[in-house]
Structure formats: structure tokens, C-alpha cells
Design a protein around this motif. Structure first.
Motif, PDB file in Angstrom:
ATOM      1  N   ALA A 317     -33.213 -25.491 -18.756  1.00  0.00           N
ATOM      2  CA  ALA A 317     -32.623 -24.329 -19.417  1.00  0.00           C
ATOM      3  C   ALA A 317     -32.336 -24.744 -20.856  1.00  0.00           C
ATOM      4  CB  ALA A 317     -31.345 -23.907 -18.708  1.00  0.00           C
ATOM      5  N   VAL A 318     -33.109 -24.187 -21.771  1.00  0.00           N
ATOM      6  CA  VAL A 318     -33.109 -24.663 -23.158  1.00  0.00           C
ATOM      7  C   VAL A 318     -32.359 -23.674 -24.035  1.00  0.00           C
ATOM      8  CG1 VAL A 318     -34.539 -25.429 -25.082  1.00  0.00           C
ATOM      9  CG2 VAL A 318     -35.366 -25.690 -22.727  1.00  0.00           C
ATOM     10  N   GLY A 319     -31.215 -24.094 -24.564  1.00  0.00           N
ATOM     11  CA  GLY A 319     -30.483 -23.289 -25.526  1.00  0.00           C
ATOM     12  C   GLY A 319     -30.200 -21.875 -25.062  1.00  0.00           C
ATOM     13  N   GLY A 320     -30.306 -20.915 -25.997  1.00  0.00           N
ATOM     14  CA  GLY A 320     -30.083 -19.512 -25.698  1.00  0.00           C
ATOM     15  C   GLY A 320     -28.732 -19.027 -26.173  1.00  0.00           C
ATOM     16  N   ALA A 544     -28.922  -6.747 -12.413  1.00  0.00           N
ATOM     17  CA  ALA A 544     -29.709  -6.230 -13.532  1.00  0.00           C
ATOM     18  C   ALA A 544     -29.454  -7.107 -14.753  1.00  0.00           C
ATOM     19  CB  ALA A 544     -29.305  -4.787 -13.808  1.00  0.00           C
ATOM     20  N   ARG A 545     -30.517  -7.454 -15.497  1.00  0.00           N
ATOM     21  CA  ARG A 545     -30.353  -8.327 -16.660  1.00  0.00           C
ATOM     22  C   ARG A 545     -31.606  -8.335 -17.517  1.00  0.00           C
ATOM     23  NH1 ARG A 545     -30.641 -14.230 -13.596  1.00  0.00           N
ATOM     24  NH2 ARG A 545     -31.255 -13.437 -11.566  1.00  0.00           N
ATOM     25  N   ASP A 546     -31.426  -8.615 -18.785  1.00  0.00           N
ATOM     26  CA  ASP A 546     -32.553  -8.890 -19.667  1.00  0.00           C
ATOM     27  C   ASP A 546     -32.383 -10.295 -20.227  1.00  0.00           C
ATOM     28  OD1 ASP A 546     -30.492  -8.569 -21.450  1.00  0.00           O
ATOM     29  OD2 ASP A 546     -31.572  -7.262 -22.825  1.00  0.00           O
ATOM     30  N   ALA A 547     -33.341 -10.720 -21.052  1.00  0.00           N
ATOM     31  CA  ALA A 547     -33.329 -12.080 -21.612  1.00  0.00           C
ATOM     32  C   ALA A 547     -33.161 -13.122 -20.517  1.00  0.00           C
ATOM     33  CB  ALA A 547     -32.232 -12.213 -22.670  1.00  0.00           C
ATOM     34  N   VAL A 548     -33.791 -12.883 -19.384  1.00  0.00           N
ATOM     35  CA  VAL A 548     -33.714 -13.814 -18.263  1.00  0.00           C
ATOM     36  C   VAL A 548     -34.800 -14.874 -18.417  1.00  0.00           C
ATOM     37  CG1 VAL A 548     -35.151 -12.261 -16.864  1.00  0.00           C
ATOM     38  CG2 VAL A 548     -33.792 -14.020 -15.741  1.00  0.00           C
ATOM     39  N   GLY A 549     -34.438 -16.124 -18.192  1.00  0.00           N
ATOM     40  CA  GLY A 549     -35.428 -17.195 -18.237  1.00  0.00           C
ATOM     41  C   GLY A 549     -36.178 -17.250 -16.920  1.00  0.00           C
ATOM     42  N   VAL A 550     -37.485 -17.356 -16.976  1.00  0.00           N
ATOM     43  CA  VAL A 550     -38.309 -17.323 -15.764  1.00  0.00           C
ATOM     44  C   VAL A 550     -39.304 -18.470 -15.793  1.00  0.00           C
ATOM     45  CG1 VAL A 550     -39.921 -15.972 -14.364  1.00  0.00           C
ATOM     46  CG2 VAL A 550     -38.113 -14.811 -15.644  1.00  0.00           C
ATOM     47  N   CYS A 551     -39.441 -19.143 -14.665  1.00  0.00           N
ATOM     48  CA  CYS A 551     -40.486 -20.150 -14.536  1.00  0.00           C
ATOM     49  C   CYS A 551     -40.757 -20.389 -13.065  1.00  0.00           C
ATOM     50  CB  CYS A 551     -40.087 -21.456 -15.214  1.00  0.00           C
ATOM     51  SG  CYS A 551     -38.755 -22.297 -14.375  1.00  0.00           S
ATOM     52  N   VAL A 552     -41.805 -21.140 -12.791  1.00  0.00           N
ATOM     53  CA  VAL A 552     -42.169 -21.487 -11.421  1.00  0.00           C
ATOM     54  C   VAL A 552     -41.749 -22.922 -11.157  1.00  0.00           C
ATOM     55  CG1 VAL A 552     -44.070 -21.804  -9.804  1.00  0.00           C
ATOM     56  CG2 VAL A 552     -44.093 -19.889 -11.396  1.00  0.00           C
ATOM     57  N   LEU A 553     -41.063 -23.128 -10.058  1.00  0.00           N
ATOM     58  CA  LEU A 553     -40.676 -24.459  -9.624  1.00  0.00           C
ATOM     59  C   LEU A 553     -41.199 -24.614  -8.203  1.00  0.00           C
ATOM     60  CD1 LEU A 553     -39.124 -26.821 -10.906  1.00  0.00           C
ATOM     61  CD2 LEU A 553     -37.112 -26.076  -9.645  1.00  0.00           C
ATOM     62  N   GLY A 554     -42.235 -25.430  -8.052  1.00  0.00           N
ATOM     63  CA  GLY A 554     -42.905 -25.518  -6.752  1.00  0.00           C
ATOM     64  C   GLY A 554     -43.689 -24.259  -6.489  1.00  0.00           C
ATOM     65  N   ASP A 555     -43.366 -23.566  -5.404  1.00  0.00           N
ATOM     66  CA  ASP A 555     -44.049 -22.312  -5.102  1.00  0.00           C
ATOM     67  C   ASP A 555     -43.083 -21.140  -5.159  1.00  0.00           C
ATOM     68  OD1 ASP A 555     -42.517 -22.916  -2.914  1.00  0.00           O
ATOM     69  OD2 ASP A 555     -44.040 -22.408  -1.436  1.00  0.00           O
ATOM     70  N   ARG A 556     -41.976 -21.321  -5.890  1.00  0.00           N
ATOM     71  CA  ARG A 556     -41.001 -20.242  -6.018  1.00  0.00           C
ATOM     72  C   ARG A 556     -40.780 -19.884  -7.481  1.00  0.00           C
ATOM     73  NH1 ARG A 556     -35.695 -21.464  -2.718  1.00  0.00           N
ATOM     74  NH2 ARG A 556     -35.785 -23.408  -3.906  1.00  0.00           N
ATOM     75  N   LEU A 557     -40.465 -18.625  -7.716  1.00  0.00           N
ATOM     76  CA  LEU A 557     -40.192 -18.120  -9.048  1.00  0.00           C
ATOM     77  C   LEU A 557     -38.685 -18.133  -9.264  1.00  0.00           C
ATOM     78  CD1 LEU A 557     -42.137 -16.869 -11.225  1.00  0.00           C
ATOM     79  CD2 LEU A 557     -41.353 -14.637 -10.412  1.00  0.00           C
ATOM     80  N   LEU A 558     -38.229 -18.777 -10.331  1.00  0.00           N
ATOM     81  CA  LEU A 558     -36.801 -18.853 -10.598  1.00  0.00           C
ATOM     82  C   LEU A 558     -36.418 -17.960 -11.769  1.00  0.00           C
ATOM     83  CD1 LEU A 558     -37.072 -21.389  -8.734  1.00  0.00           C
ATOM     84  CD2 LEU A 558     -35.154 -22.330 -10.029  1.00  0.00           C
ATOM     85  N   ALA A 559     -35.355 -17.182 -11.573  1.00  0.00           N
ATOM     86  CA  ALA A 559     -34.786 -16.336 -12.621  1.00  0.00           C
ATOM     87  C   ALA A 559     -33.457 -16.958 -13.024  1.00  0.00           C
ATOM     88  CB  ALA A 559     -34.587 -14.918 -12.113  1.00  0.00           C
ATOM     89  N   GLY A 561     -30.134 -17.221 -15.594  1.00  0.00           N
ATOM     90  CA  GLY A 561     -29.252 -16.645 -16.594  1.00  0.00           C
ATOM     91  C   GLY A 561     -29.616 -15.223 -16.954  1.00  0.00           C
ATOM     92  N   GLY A 562     -29.421 -14.876 -18.233  1.00  0.00           N
ATOM     93  CA  GLY A 562     -29.697 -13.528 -18.713  1.00  0.00           C
ATOM     94  C   GLY A 562     -28.426 -12.816 -19.145  1.00  0.00           C
ATOM     95  N   TYR A 563     -28.580 -11.560 -19.572  1.00  0.00           N
ATOM     96  CA  TYR A 563     -27.466 -10.751 -20.071  1.00  0.00           C
ATOM     97  C   TYR A 563     -27.455  -9.433 -19.316  1.00  0.00           C
ATOM     98  CZ  TYR A 563     -24.442  -8.331 -23.449  1.00  0.00           C
ATOM     99  OH  TYR A 563     -23.417  -7.632 -24.042  1.00  0.00           O
ATOM    100  N   ASP A 564     -26.283  -9.101 -18.732  1.00  0.00           N
ATOM    101  CA  ASP A 564     -26.195  -7.878 -17.926  1.00  0.00           C
ATOM    102  C   ASP A 564     -25.563  -6.710 -18.671  1.00  0.00           C
ATOM    103  OD1 ASP A 564     -23.512  -8.501 -18.046  1.00  0.00           O
ATOM    104  OD2 ASP A 564     -23.232  -8.715 -15.873  1.00  0.00           O
ATOM    105  N   GLY A 565     -25.367  -6.858 -19.992  1.00  0.00           N
ATOM    106  CA  GLY A 565     -24.740  -5.818 -20.796  1.00  0.00           C
ATOM    107  C   GLY A 565     -23.266  -6.079 -21.048  1.00  0.00           C
ATOM    108  N   GLN A 566     -22.663  -6.967 -20.241  1.00  0.00           N
ATOM    109  CA  GLN A 566     -21.256  -7.297 -20.384  1.00  0.00           C
ATOM    110  C   GLN A 566     -21.039  -8.789 -20.642  1.00  0.00           C
ATOM    111  OE1 GLN A 566     -18.805  -4.986 -20.332  1.00  0.00           O
ATOM    112  NE2 GLN A 566     -20.352  -3.377 -20.061  1.00  0.00           N
ATOM    113  N   ALA A 593     -28.456 -16.743 -22.069  1.00  0.00           N
ATOM    114  CA  ALA A 593     -29.714 -16.013 -22.012  1.00  0.00           C
ATOM    115  C   ALA A 593     -30.697 -16.790 -22.867  1.00  0.00           C
ATOM    116  CB  ALA A 593     -29.543 -14.594 -22.544  1.00  0.00           C
ATOM    117  N   GLY A 594     -31.775 -17.293 -22.258  1.00  0.00           N
ATOM    118  CA  GLY A 594     -32.709 -18.115 -23.023  1.00  0.00           C
ATOM    119  C   GLY A 594     -33.889 -18.547 -22.204  1.00  0.00           C
ATOM    120  N   PRO A 595     -34.839 -19.235 -22.823  1.00  0.00           N
ATOM    121  CA  PRO A 595     -36.060 -19.620 -22.121  1.00  0.00           C
ATOM    122  C   PRO A 595     -35.861 -20.800 -21.181  1.00  0.00           C
ATOM    123  CG  PRO A 595     -36.068 -20.489 -24.336  1.00  0.00           C
ATOM    124  CD  PRO A 595     -34.835 -19.652 -24.222  1.00  0.00           C
ATOM    125  N   CYS A 596     -36.743 -20.927 -20.226  1.00  0.00           N
ATOM    126  CA  CYS A 596     -36.733 -22.053 -19.297  1.00  0.00           C
ATOM    127  C   CYS A 596     -38.144 -22.597 -19.180  1.00  0.00           C
ATOM    128  CB  CYS A 596     -36.245 -21.633 -17.914  1.00  0.00           C
ATOM    129  SG  CYS A 596     -34.553 -21.059 -17.892  1.00  0.00           S
TER     130      CYS A 596
END
Length: 609
Positions: A317-320, A544-559, A561-566, A593-596
Motif C-alpha cells: 500500500a503505497v502512499g495515498g 461503497a468507495r472510490d480511489a480504492v487500491g486494487v491488485c491480485v495476490l495469488g488467485d484473489r483480487l484485493l480491494a 482502502g479507499g474513500y467512502d465520502g466521509q 486512498a491510494g495505489p497498491c
């Protein structure tokens, strides 16, 4: 007249003649006064301890004993009462209708005499000496006699003795004795130190079933699946004449589809041990099909296609953006084996809405903004040396860009230059160490989701200045052209994207526009199938969220952090495409909220600097 001696174990109380007279007078006076009531509790300190010491003396001198325990050539006279008080085993024996309850001499079959003597003595003293050469015998005997405190002490003693050369033996011993704590710790130690364990004689002496238990574990700490195969070959070749019959069965625990075709051809397909075994050749064919028919991989999923926890690398989880709105500077690493986050390193300076990716085992942090200033600078973190360096800057200042690695080079896609939304794309060539422009997208996109699928670069959603976008386009590096794909069902700015099992996923995002700046954020997730050029809704995230960091770890998709408006979220959840379900995993240390990105690193935990 002889002087009276105090009884052993009782206080030495002596009265003078005058004291006796005074005492009698006082008692008489108190008794005559009916209005006075006297209550008094008398207690001798350490009475129980002193009594047990007396019993120990009787035990050592073999006095007043009422039972003889026999183990081998050892005969141990003892007291039933003391044994029953210290051991549930003896309590059950002597207070029940068992034959032994009335016997004066009881033989304990298969019990070590020295261990029995020490444990009987423990019943009197509460003390026992543990030695490395006898602790296992002591533990086994203590388990039989149900001396739980001794069992616990022996387990902790053995835990301190764990070493790659003995952990397998301790693990099997704990299993046979039913010592859950010792078994758990020894197993975890074996998994953690597997690379050293396989170099010791204990590993070579294992049975085929015990080797199978090790090879099938998802927790074994290895840098790659090749290590598992080499460990198997070491064991087989130690006694190939007798062990070759188990070769195919044990090979099934190696995840062959995760090995390269070249490795399979060089080490397995033509290997003499497997050459004439039909089951082994079927496993080889299964693995080669997985490589030769990538479009069928969603149908070829099995336990052998799921990477082990240690081989998937670390999620970073890099910065954000964080709660102080100045931008997080930390890079935290998530280990699937440990299911925990740890601090890795800090970014040089604060930047927001940047891109991050791993190129040639180095982490690149690209563009972004510092306050109101949009950046074109590129920072590079060397994992081996733990040092930050500066790389040549991009040709265009960009924040809100998307980045991805395609066939070696890194692509920086779209974004905003501080004045306008961008459709330009530039590519970093790590060999030439320079940036160059490639064909622009058909649409300006900032906060765009970028991912690689089937050797093509996809740009998903984002904002074009007036509204959020549902459009998608993909880039072919061999033709240097962008082509349009089927649009998503939902407009998504600040969308997170990831690829797993041949599908592209779009997660969350918002639909804010210039005329409607109040953004609605989404928990919904869409999946794109490149074969049919269609999008399908799958299970939504839990928030619900935007600016969510997404990547694949093994065979699963990880979401992440992010921002939910609050608030900026610590929430991390993993999507299992086979079950179409999300499951929460260890949360971030702080909301962001940032990239992964995923880092394929060497064995071991991340090193903090």
C-alpha cells in the motif's frame, strides 16, 4: 520430669506459671461476662507445605507407604493419597472399582522407570528437572499420568529447543502425544524454516506420508514452487529404489501449472523417475495445457493452480490520501502468510494521485501532485539495497494518471497536467532509460483505471472534465493503436481495476460531474470478458468507495482502502472469483486512498528501514 517437646509441624508455644495463672483468670473473667463473644481463627503459615515435606521424608525413607509402583526393574514405594492428590490418573485408579485400587503392587507397562520415579517425586515436591536427553520420555510419561503442569513445562522446554535439524521429530512426537500447543508451534516452525529443514537428515528419513503432509501445505515458506519440486527430488533420490513407487503421488502435491514450461520440460518430463509413470505424465500434460491454452485457464482451476501464500509476494500500500489530507508517506506491506501489515519504507516527500508499479524488481512512483503542483518526477526504490533513486522525469506533468507494466516497459496513461485533462500516453523503457510518447487514447481520462490483460493495456472509466466515464479502450503495443471496448454499465471516476483468471474487474468509483459535484460512490463490481466483449455484475464489495487500491495476490483480487465520502478507509477485502464472494482480511494500519502493487520478493518478511 522430662521437658515436653513441641510436635513437629506445630508452633512451639510455652507458658510460664504466672502467665498460665493470668491466662486462666482472664478466661474465667471473659466466660463470666455473657455480653462478650470472642471469635478467633488460628492458622499456621505454610502448614500444607510443611505437611507435604513430612510426607516426602516418609517417601524417601519408605515409611507408611501403601503401594509399590513397578516400571521395568524400578520399584517405587509411595503413598496412594499423595499420588491421587497430584495425578488424575492415580486418582481414577485408586478411588474407583478398578482392580488396581486394592493391589499393593501395580506394574505400569511400557513406562520408563527413571521418568516414573521423577514424576512420583514431583507429586511430593512440585519440582522436576527437565533435561534435553530425557524430556521427551518425561513428557510421554507425564501425559500418561495426566500431570498437566509437567506436560506444559515439557512442551515449553521443547519449544525452546526447536531447530531445523529436530523440528520434524518434535512435530511428530507432539502429534503422537496429543500435545496440541507443541504440535502447533513445531508445525509453524517447520513451515517458517522449510528451506533449512529440507537440508537436514530428519527430512530425508521421513515416510512418504509425512513428506506428502509437508508438500501439500499452503503455509510452507518457499520463494517459488521450484523449491518444492527440488525438495521432493532430494527425498526421492535419497533412496530411489524404494521410493520411486511414491513419485507420482508426491508429484501431485507440486503445483506444476505454476512452473514454467521450460522447467517442466527440463526437470520433469524427461526425468527417469517419472518417465514410465502414467500418473506423472498426466500431471505434466495438465500443466502444459494450462500454459498452452491461456483462454481456458478459468476452466482449468484447481488446487494446483492456486499459488502458495509465500510465493505470491507482498502487497504494498503505497502512499495515498490520509486523514490529515496532506498525503501518507508510508509504504506498508501485507504478507498473505502472516495475514498482517508491516511498515516497509517511506516515500521521499508527499505526493497524491500518483502512479506506482514494480519494474525489474524496483518500485517506481510516478507523477502525482504535491499540494497544487502537478509533478512529472519519478522516484525508484531498490528493494535489494533499500535505497531511493531518481529516474528521468516524464515528458508531461500528470496527476490522476494510471500506470501498468506491459511486456517490460511501464506505461503512464492520461491524468491531469494542472490545466487540462489528458489523453496522452507515454512509455518508460527500462533498458534505454527514457520516456517516449505512444498513440494517445481517444478520450481524455483522469482518475482512470489501468490494467493489463492478454498482452493489451486497458484504460477504464475515469473523468474527462465534464463527467465521469463508462467507456473503455485497449491498447495493442504491437500495432500502437487504441480500440474501443464495450462500455461498463456504470459511470466510474476514481475506479479501481484488476485482472484475475483472464477477466478484468472494475471496482467502486463515483459518478461526480461538473453539474453534479456531489458524488455517489459505488460498492458494485463489474467483470469484463475479452472473449465476448461483455461486462457482467459480480458480488459487490462490503462498502461503497472510490480511489480504492486494487491488485491480485495469488488467485484473489484485493480491494484496499479507499474513500467512502466521509472517511479514508482501513478496510481491506479479498474477492474469490471461484466462490464470487468477498471476505475481509487484515485492515490497513491507517485509512488511506491510494495505489497498491504486488512485489515478487525473496523469501522472508519485509525489512523495515
Amino acid at each position: 520430669m522430662p521437658t515436653a517437646r513441641p510436635i513437629k509441624g506445630e508452633p512451639d508455644v510455652r507458658f510460664s506459671q504466672r502467665e498460665a495463672s493470668t491466662s486462666e483468670h482472664s478466661i474465667s473473667s471473659m466466660a463470666s461476662n455473657n455480653s462478650i463473644c470472642v471469635d478467633e481463627n488460628f492458622k499456621v503459615s505454610k502448614h500444607a507445605e510443611n505437611s507435604l515435606k513430612v510426607m516426602e521424608t516418609y517417601f524417601q525413607q519408605q515409611q507408611l507407604t501403601d503401594v509399590i509402583l513397578v516400571a521395568g526393574t524400578k520399584r517405587i514405594p509411595a503413598h496412594r493419597l499423595v499420588l491421587s492428590a497430584g495425578s488424575e490418573y492415580f486418582a481414577a485408579m485408586f478411588t474407583s472399582s478398578l482392580r488396581e485400587s486394592g493391589q499393593n503392587e501395580i506394574e505400569l507397562m511400557g513406562v520408563d522407570g527413571d521418568a516414573l520415579w521423577a514424576l512420583v517425586q514431583y507429586c511430593y515436591t512440585g519440582c522436576i528437572e527437565l533435561r534435553e536427553d530425557s524430556v521427551e520420555t518425561m513428557l510421554g510419561t507425564a501425559c500418561l499420568l495426566q500431570l498437566s503442569a509437567v506436560v506444559k513445562a515439557c512442551c515449553h522446554f521443547l519449544i525452546k529447543q526447536l531447530h531445523p535439524s529436530n523440528c520434524l521429530g518434535i512435530r511428530m512426537f507432539a502429534d503422537t502425544q496429543g500435545c496440541a500447543l507443541l504440535l502447533s508451534v513445531a508445525h509453524a516452525y517447520t513451515m517458517d524454516h522449510f528451506m533449512e529443514v529440507i537440508r537436514n537428515q530428519e527430512f530425508l528419513s521421513l515416510s512418504a506420508n509425512e513428506v506428502a503432509k509437508l508438500l501439500e501445505s499452503e503455509d510452507v515458506n518457499v520463494p517459488s514452487e521450484e523449491t518444492i519440486f527440488h525438495a521432493l527430488m532430494t527425498w526421492l533420490q535419497h533412496d530411489s529404489e524404494n521410493r520411486s513407487k511414491d513419485a507420482s503421488k508426491l508429484l501431485s502435491y507440486v503445483k506444476l501449472p505454476l512452473l514454467s514450461p521450460a522447467f517442466i520440460a527440463d526437470h520433469i518430463e524427461s526425468n527417469e523417475i517419472f518417465k514410465d509413470q502414467r500418473a506423472a505424465q498426466d500431471l505434466v500434460m495438465e500443466a502444459l495445457k494450462y500454459h498452452l491454452l491461456p483462454e481456458r485457464r478459468p476452466l482449468l482451476q484447481s488446487g494446483r493452480t492456486r499459488p502458495r501464500k509465500a510465493t505470491v509476494g507482498l502487497l504494498l500500500a503505497v502512499g495515498g490520501m490520509d486523514a490529515n489530507n496532506k498525503g501518507a508517506t508510508s509504504i506498508d506491506a501485507f504478507s498473505l502468510r502472516d495475514s498482517a501489515w508491516s511498515h516497509l519504507v517511506d516515500i521521499n516527500g508527499r505526493r497524491l494521485q500518483f502512479g506506482a508499479a514494480v519494474v525489474e524488481k524496483k518500485l517506481l512512483v510516478v507523477g502525482g501532485r504535491e499540494g497544487l503542483k502537478t509533478l512529472n518526477t519519478v522516484e525508484c526504490f531498490e528493494f535489494s539495497s533499500q535505497i531511493w533513486n531518481t529516474l528521468p522525469p516524464m515528458n508531461t506533468h500528470r496527476h490522476g494518471l494510471g500506470v501498468a507494466v506491459l511486456e517490460g516497459p511501464l506505461y503512464a496513461v492520461g491524468g491531469h497536467d494542472g490545466w487540462s485533462f489528458l489523453n496522452t500516453v507515454e512509455r518508460w523503457d527500462p533498458a534505454a532509460r527514457q520516456w517516449s510518447y505512444v498513440a494517445p487514447m481517444s478520450t481524455q481520462r483522469s482518475t482512470v483505471g489501468v490494467a493489463v490483460l492478454n498482452n493489451k493495456l486497458y484504460a477504464v472509466g475515469g473523468r474527462d472534465g465534464s463527467s465521469c466515464l463508462r467507456t473503455v479502450e485497449c491498447y495493442d503495443p504491437h500495432t500502437n493503436k487504441w480500440t474501443s471496448c464495450a462500455p461498463m454499465s456504470q459511470k466510474r471516476g476514481g475506479v479501481g481495476v484488476g485482472v484475475v483468471n483472464g477477466y478484468l474487474y472494475a471496482l467502486g468509483g463515483h459518478d461526480a460531474s461538473a453539474s453534479n459535484p456531489s458524488a455517489s460512490r459505488f460498492d458494485c463490481v463489474e467483470r469484463y470478458d475479452p472473449k465476448t466483449d461483455t461486462w457482467t455484475m459480480v458480488a459487490p464489495m462490503s462498502a461503497a468507495r472510490d480511489a480504492v487500491g486494487v491488485c491480485v495476490l495469488g488467485d484473489r483480487l484485493l480491494a484496499v482502502g479507499g474513500y467512502d465520502g466521509q472517511q479514508y478507509l482501513t478496510l481491506v477485502e479479498a474477492y474469490d472469483p471461484h466462490l464470487n464472494k468477498w471476505q475481509e482480511v487484515a485492515p490497513l494500519k491507517m485509512g488511506r486512498a491510494g495505489p497498491c502493487v504486488v512485489v515478487k520478493n525473496s523469501i522472508g518478511k519485509p525489512q523495515s528501514v
